[in-house]
Scaffold this motif. Sequence first.
Motif, short mmCIF file in Angstrom:
data_model
loop_
_atom_site.label_atom_id
_atom_site.label_comp_id
_atom_site.label_asym_id
_atom_site.label_seq_id
_atom_site.Cartn_x
_atom_site.Cartn_y
_atom_site.Cartn_z
N TRP A 1 0.82 -1.21 0.00
CA TRP A 1 0.00 0.00 0.00
C TRP A 1 0.86 1.27 0.00
CZ3 TRP A 1 -4.62 -1.06 3.89
CH2 TRP A 1 -5.51 -1.95 3.27
N ASP A 21 -4.24 7.22 7.17
CA ASP A 21 -5.54 6.71 6.73
C ASP A 21 -6.36 6.23 7.94
OD1 ASP A 21 -7.70 5.99 5.20
OD2 ASP A 21 -6.84 4.11 4.50
N THR A 29 -6.25 -6.18 14.43
CA THR A 29 -6.61 -5.26 13.33
C THR A 29 -8.13 -5.29 13.14
OG1 THR A 29 -6.56 -6.96 11.61
CG2 THR A 29 -4.47 -5.83 12.07
N ALA A 30 -8.63 -4.26 12.49
CA ALA A 30 -10.06 -4.22 12.18
C ALA A 30 -10.43 -5.40 11.29
CB ALA A 30 -10.41 -2.91 11.49
N THR A 31 -9.51 -5.80 10.43
CA THR A 31 -9.73 -6.98 9.60
C THR A 31 -10.07 -8.18 10.48
OG1 THR A 31 -8.24 -6.24 7.85
CG2 THR A 31 -8.55 -8.61 8.05
N ASN A 74 -13.55 -7.92 12.07
CA ASN A 74 -14.64 -8.20 11.13
C ASN A 74 -14.72 -9.68 10.78
OD1 ASN A 74 -15.63 -5.60 10.97
ND2 ASN A 74 -14.17 -5.00 9.40
N TYR A 113 -15.62 -1.75 1.92
CA TYR A 113 -14.34 -2.36 2.27
C TYR A 113 -14.33 -2.56 3.79
CZ TYR A 113 -9.42 -3.38 2.82
OH TYR A 113 -8.24 -4.01 3.14
N HIS A 114 -13.99 -3.77 4.22
CA HIS A 114 -13.95 -4.06 5.66
C HIS A 114 -12.64 -4.71 6.04
CE1 HIS A 114 -18.10 -2.86 6.15
NE2 HIS A 114 -18.39 -3.54 5.06
N GLY A 115 -11.58 -4.42 5.29
CA GLY A 115 -10.30 -5.05 5.56
C GLY A 115 -10.12 -6.29 4.70
N GLU A 159 -20.44 -0.17 6.86
CA GLU A 159 -20.19 1.12 7.48
C GLU A 159 -21.51 1.89 7.42
OE1 GLU A 159 -16.20 3.10 6.50
OE2 GLU A 159 -16.80 2.18 4.63
N ASN A 207 -15.03 4.04 1.64
CA ASN A 207 -13.89 3.45 0.94
C ASN A 207 -14.04 3.44 -0.57
OD1 ASN A 207 -11.82 2.42 2.91
ND2 ASN A 207 -13.67 1.63 3.85
N ASP A 217 -19.47 -1.42 11.15
CA ASP A 217 -18.02 -1.24 11.16
C ASP A 217 -17.73 0.25 11.28
OD1 ASP A 217 -15.34 -0.96 10.52
OD2 ASP A 217 -15.38 -2.33 8.82
N THR A 246 -14.81 1.64 11.88
CA THR A 246 -13.37 1.90 11.78
C THR A 246 -13.06 3.28 11.17
OG1 THR A 246 -12.92 -0.43 11.70
CG2 THR A 246 -11.22 0.97 10.78
N HIS A 247 -13.84 3.70 10.19
CA HIS A 247 -13.64 5.03 9.61
C HIS A 247 -14.65 6.04 10.14
CE1 HIS A 247 -11.11 4.10 5.73
NE2 HIS A 247 -10.46 3.85 6.86
N LYS A 298 -8.03 0.55 13.73
CA LYS A 298 -7.20 1.73 13.45
C LYS A 298 -6.91 2.65 14.64
CE LYS A 298 -8.09 1.63 8.48
NZ LYS A 298 -8.09 2.39 7.26
C1 PLP Z 1 -14.24 0.44 7.23
C2 PLP Z 1 -13.00 -0.36 7.38
N1 PLP Z 1 -13.03 -1.48 8.10
C3 PLP Z 1 -11.94 -2.25 8.28
C4 PLP Z 1 -10.74 -1.90 7.71
C5 PLP Z 1 -9.53 -2.76 7.92
O1 PLP Z 1 -8.60 -2.15 8.73
P1 PLP Z 1 -7.17 -2.84 8.89
O2 PLP Z 1 -6.54 -2.71 7.54
O3 PLP Z 1 -6.49 -2.00 9.91
O4 PLP Z 1 -7.40 -4.23 9.30
C6 PLP Z 1 -10.66 -0.74 6.95
C7 PLP Z 1 -9.38 -0.33 6.32
O5 PLP Z 1 -9.28 0.64 5.62
C8 PLP Z 1 -11.81 0.05 6.78
O6 PLP Z 1 -11.80 1.15 6.03
#
Ligand code: PLP
Length: 454
Positions: free
Chosen positions: A50, A85, A139-141, A144, A167-169, A226, A231, A259, A261-262, A286
């Motif tokens: 990335w 990000d 991680t958020a990945t 999820n 996008y959720h990782g 989200e 994303n 989610d 995360t953002h 994040k």
């Molecule tokens: C909404 C959302 N969820 C989950 C993730 C995954 O985060 P990570 O890459 O830190 O696992 C992202 C990454 O951009 C994201 O935008």
Amino acid sequence: MELSEAGLPKAQVEAMTKRETDRYLQSNPISQKLGQEARRNWIKGVPHHWMLDWSTPFPLFVADAKGATLTDADGHTYDDFCLGDTGSMFGHSPEPVAKAIAAQSSHGLTYMLPTEDIIAVGSLLENMFGLPFWQVTTTATDSNRFVIRWCRAITKRTKVLVFHGAYHGAVDDTFVRMKNGRAIHRPGLIGQVYDLTTHTKVVEFNDVPALEAALKDQDVACVITEPALTNIGMVLPQPGFLDALQSLCKKTGTLLVIDETHTISTGFGGYTRTHHLKPDFLTLGKPVAGGLPTAVFGCTADIAERMRAAEKEAGPGYSGMGTTLSANALQFKAMRANLEHVMTPAAYAHMLPLSEKLARGIEGEIKKRNIPWHVSNVGARAEFVCAPERPRNGTEAQAAMHGPVELAVHLYLLNRGLLIAPFHNMTLVSPVTTEAQVARLVTTIGQCLDELAA
Ligand SMILES: Cc1ncc(COP(=O)(O)O)c(C=O)c1O
């Protein structure tokens, strides 16, 4: 005059890209040299691919970052509106987090045993999001992925539903897109050997009838989304859409995973708290530990009960969820400091009006020049979109992306000490971002548009 798709003269866009690329090459000899040396050991010259997704011909090497300012290896400083990000959305190395990490660093980093901090952090998370039960991942990945697994176990349904453009990782189940009304694999997937569309449905965001049709067979374990897509550019929920989503989930016994995360940018407690959503699960990664790799997922008491029942039914063995470093002592120290002292209502009281000012400022520069673009924002996250109308779904948002124009603008800004996220045109305002930084970004975008539109 030939206009590019985004309503600007193509020749100007190309000329700016060329000129700014040359300027970058000349201004960053140390980054260039480090980039060349890095090719010896790192695939494509970077430790994570990335890092190549920026507008620059070679990566900008960082020497230092503090608050909302970043310094590169060549000694230039930048007003940082990318903030990793979102990982550093509350500023680089916030003082309380930096101190907590330093203090813990000589007392053991990871034991696979809890520390006293888990008590405080549990109640901080409950207080912030209104959900009683939590788990910590890295991680958020991971959050999820594990939540999807739980949803399937609880409901005994196999399918998940995502919105087109989400996008959720790096979560296999979510790597689908929609084409001609059908789910397909997301283009570019590597090493994908089983058919993701067997167990994943995809519909457009803001499309209630399509969502209703997709959930009616009661075979979907969860909708993961989200609350505003961030994303694929930004797609805001239309009035009533999230209410419809919640009631359709309830009616069909489908679990709702939000989610954040953002969208934690929305305000204290994220979009969920600000807009009184009632998800079954909430995930967040994040920035939750100030940028140290950490994520969480929370759930209601009812879901926690159903998790216990599902686990009992599965019997002894391995759940398929777990990573050794998750919930380590260092993460907890950082998360506690961050939740207690950094990610506070007072922080949002600074971020939200300043981000609003930024969004309206950029919007003003666009309008002044009659350029057919617009700006959207979700609290501290703002984005200029190179199209006149607000997209209602992923398809429209994708059509609003104009790579060549975005590349030129990103490079122009970067060469003048302003970083915005490399993916689309996203900006974040942190609790330590200043009025002067915002004014600089607005003015410089205006100057960039003057040149592009001339
Ligand atoms: C909404 C959302 N969820 C989950 C993730 C995954 O985060 P990570 O890459 O830190 O696992 C992202 C990454 O951009 C994201 O935008």
